[in-house]
Design a protein around this motif. Structure first.
Motif, PDB file in Angstrom:
ATOM      1  N   LEU A  55       0.811  -1.042  -0.091  1.00  0.00           N
ATOM      2  CA  LEU A  55       0.159   0.073   0.070  1.00  0.00           C
ATOM      3  C   LEU A  55       0.946   1.280  -0.020  1.00  0.00           C
ATOM      4  CD1 LEU A  55      -3.041  -1.062   2.483  1.00  0.00           C
ATOM      5  CD2 LEU A  55      -3.039  -0.720  -0.073  1.00  0.00           C
ATOM      6  N   LEU A  56       1.794   1.350   0.642  1.00  0.00           N
ATOM      7  CA  LEU A  56       2.678   2.509   0.982  1.00  0.00           C
ATOM      8  C   LEU A  56       3.500   2.671  -0.306  1.00  0.00           C
ATOM      9  CD1 LEU A  56       4.186   2.289   4.546  1.00  0.00           C
ATOM     10  CD2 LEU A  56       2.315   3.962   3.530  1.00  0.00           C
ATOM     11  N   THR A  57       3.940   1.666  -0.930  1.00  0.00           N
ATOM     12  CA  THR A  57       4.902   1.978  -2.257  1.00  0.00           C
ATOM     13  C   THR A  57       3.932   2.442  -3.473  1.00  0.00           C
ATOM     14  OG1 THR A  57       4.682  -0.526  -2.652  1.00  0.00           O
ATOM     15  CG2 THR A  57       6.745   0.412  -1.791  1.00  0.00           C
ATOM     16  N   ASN A  58       2.568   1.683  -3.423  1.00  0.00           N
ATOM     17  CA  ASN A  58       1.803   2.162  -4.393  1.00  0.00           C
ATOM     18  C   ASN A  58       1.282   3.721  -4.057  1.00  0.00           C
ATOM     19  OD1 ASN A  58       1.898  -0.216  -5.881  1.00  0.00           O
ATOM     20  ND2 ASN A  58       0.269  -1.147  -4.961  1.00  0.00           N
ATOM     21  N   LEU A  59       1.010   3.965  -2.947  1.00  0.00           N
ATOM     22  CA  LEU A  59       0.436   5.255  -2.622  1.00  0.00           C
ATOM     23  C   LEU A  59       1.532   6.221  -2.943  1.00  0.00           C
ATOM     24  CD1 LEU A  59      -1.766   6.961  -1.384  1.00  0.00           C
ATOM     25  CD2 LEU A  59      -0.587   6.591   0.799  1.00  0.00           C
ATOM     26  N   ALA A  60       2.830   5.952  -2.687  1.00  0.00           N
ATOM     27  CA  ALA A  60       3.970   7.017  -2.800  1.00  0.00           C
ATOM     28  C   ALA A  60       4.136   7.205  -4.314  1.00  0.00           C
ATOM     29  CB  ALA A  60       5.204   6.484  -2.109  1.00  0.00           C
ATOM     30  N   ALA A  61       3.924   5.934  -5.143  1.00  0.00           N
ATOM     31  CA  ALA A  61       4.227   6.057  -6.842  1.00  0.00           C
ATOM     32  C   ALA A  61       3.077   7.057  -7.293  1.00  0.00           C
ATOM     33  CB  ALA A  61       4.195   4.792  -7.226  1.00  0.00           C
ATOM     34  N   ILE A  62       1.641   6.737  -6.852  1.00  0.00           N
ATOM     35  CA  ILE A  62       0.787   7.631  -7.380  1.00  0.00           C
ATOM     36  C   ILE A  62       0.931   9.012  -6.967  1.00  0.00           C
ATOM     37  CG2 ILE A  62      -2.004   7.954  -7.031  1.00  0.00           C
ATOM     38  CD1 ILE A  62      -2.050   5.068  -6.816  1.00  0.00           C
ATOM     39  N   ILE A  63       1.159   9.431  -5.728  1.00  0.00           N
ATOM     40  CA  ILE A  63       1.425  10.773  -5.282  1.00  0.00           C
ATOM     41  C   ILE A  63       2.498  11.453  -5.952  1.00  0.00           C
ATOM     42  CG2 ILE A  63       2.110  12.293  -3.540  1.00  0.00           C
ATOM     43  CD1 ILE A  63       0.537  10.407  -1.526  1.00  0.00           C
ATOM     44  N   VAL A  64       3.650  10.555  -6.196  1.00  0.00           N
ATOM     45  CA  VAL A  64       4.863  11.419  -7.098  1.00  0.00           C
ATOM     46  C   VAL A  64       4.266  11.583  -8.483  1.00  0.00           C
ATOM     47  CG1 VAL A  64       6.938  10.728  -7.998  1.00  0.00           C
ATOM     48  CG2 VAL A  64       6.636  10.432  -5.518  1.00  0.00           C
ATOM     49  N   SER A  65       3.353  10.493  -9.093  1.00  0.00           N
ATOM     50  CA  SER A  65       3.137  10.745 -10.397  1.00  0.00           C
ATOM     51  C   SER A  65       2.268  11.747 -10.727  1.00  0.00           C
ATOM     52  CB  SER A  65       2.629   9.385 -11.092  1.00  0.00           C
ATOM     53  OG  SER A  65       1.474   9.067 -10.321  1.00  0.00           O
ATOM     54  N   LEU A  66       1.237  12.015  -9.397  1.00  0.00           N
ATOM     55  CA  LEU A  66       0.347  13.253  -9.480  1.00  0.00           C
ATOM     56  C   LEU A  66       1.118  14.530  -9.417  1.00  0.00           C
ATOM     57  CD1 LEU A  66      -2.800  11.808  -7.545  1.00  0.00           C
ATOM     58  CD2 LEU A  66      -2.716  12.078 -10.000  1.00  0.00           C
ATOM     59  N   PHE A  67       1.929  14.449  -8.646  1.00  0.00           N
ATOM     60  CA  PHE A  67       2.747  15.850  -8.540  1.00  0.00           C
ATOM     61  C   PHE A  67       3.541  16.237  -9.784  1.00  0.00           C
ATOM     62  CE2 PHE A  67       3.128  15.510  -3.662  1.00  0.00           C
ATOM     63  CZ  PHE A  67       1.797  16.054  -3.374  1.00  0.00           C
ATOM     64  N   LEU A  68       4.155  15.228 -10.488  1.00  0.00           N
ATOM     65  CA  LEU A  68       5.042  15.241 -11.432  1.00  0.00           C
ATOM     66  C   LEU A  68       3.831  15.763 -12.709  1.00  0.00           C
ATOM     67  CD1 LEU A  68       7.518  12.361 -11.716  1.00  0.00           C
ATOM     68  CD2 LEU A  68       7.724  14.808 -11.463  1.00  0.00           C
ATOM     69  N   ASN A  69       2.823  15.392 -12.885  1.00  0.00           N
ATOM     70  CA  ASN A  69       1.747  15.537 -13.871  1.00  0.00           C
ATOM     71  C   ASN A  69       1.507  17.151 -13.584  1.00  0.00           C
ATOM     72  OD1 ASN A  69       0.044  14.799 -16.018  1.00  0.00           O
ATOM     73  ND2 ASN A  69      -1.441  14.710 -14.750  1.00  0.00           N
TER      74      ASN A  69
END
Length: 154
Positions: free
Chosen positions: A100-114
């Motif tokens: 959960l943490l790795t997926n959540l972190a990946a989603i947050i980083v990708s949203l910030f990058l977007n």
């Protein structure tokens, strides 16, 4: 004409299928390209499963292991069931939390990058984030030690 060598198309027309050996020979290039992938999967995913046999042995670091059959499993599930269930529960909890943490972190980083407006900064940050996935850890460590060294070259 044999029915097993006949195939029906979507329009209902019958066509003759080539024999399997001829189809394999005609597509041999694809099989040759698939061969490294097959070898990779067999070595890295299935070869380690041969170590399961050690579950049925009393393993000693020095000397030959002795076959004990199901005794290790009886010991694990019989007298120590509470310790086994605790270890099993901890392993499951850690795996789920990590997932959960790795997926959540990946989603947050990708949203910030977007959402970044500056294209140069966005591409630079993407490169910095993905660089370790494409380079050896030793190379990454030496690059960062050069960047962060207190000498005149860093």
């Amino acid at each position: 004409m044999s029915k097993k060598n006949v195939a029906m198309t979507s329009s209902g027309a019958e066509i003759r299928k080539k024999p399997l050996s001829l189809r394999i020979w005609n597509n041999r290039g694809y099989y040759v390209m698939f061969l490294p992938v097959l070898i990779f999967v067999l070595i890295l995913y299935y070869w380690p499963m041969l170590g399961v046999r050690y579950a049925f042995y009393e393993y000693k670091p020095v000397g030959t292991p002795t076959f004990v059959g199901w005794a290790n499993f009886e010991k694990m599930f019989g007298t120590n069931i509470k310790a086994f269930m605790t270890a099993f529960t901890n392993t499951l909890e850690l795996s789920i939390v990590r997932l959960l943490l790795t997926n959540l972190a990946a989603i947050i980083v990708s949203l910030f990058l977007n959402e970044m407006g500056n294209l140069f900064a966005k591409k630079t940050l993407q490169t910095i984030i993905y660089l370790p996935h494409f380079m050896s850890w030793a190379v990454v460590a030496s690059i960062f030690s050069l960047f962060l060294s207190p000498s005149s070259t860093g």
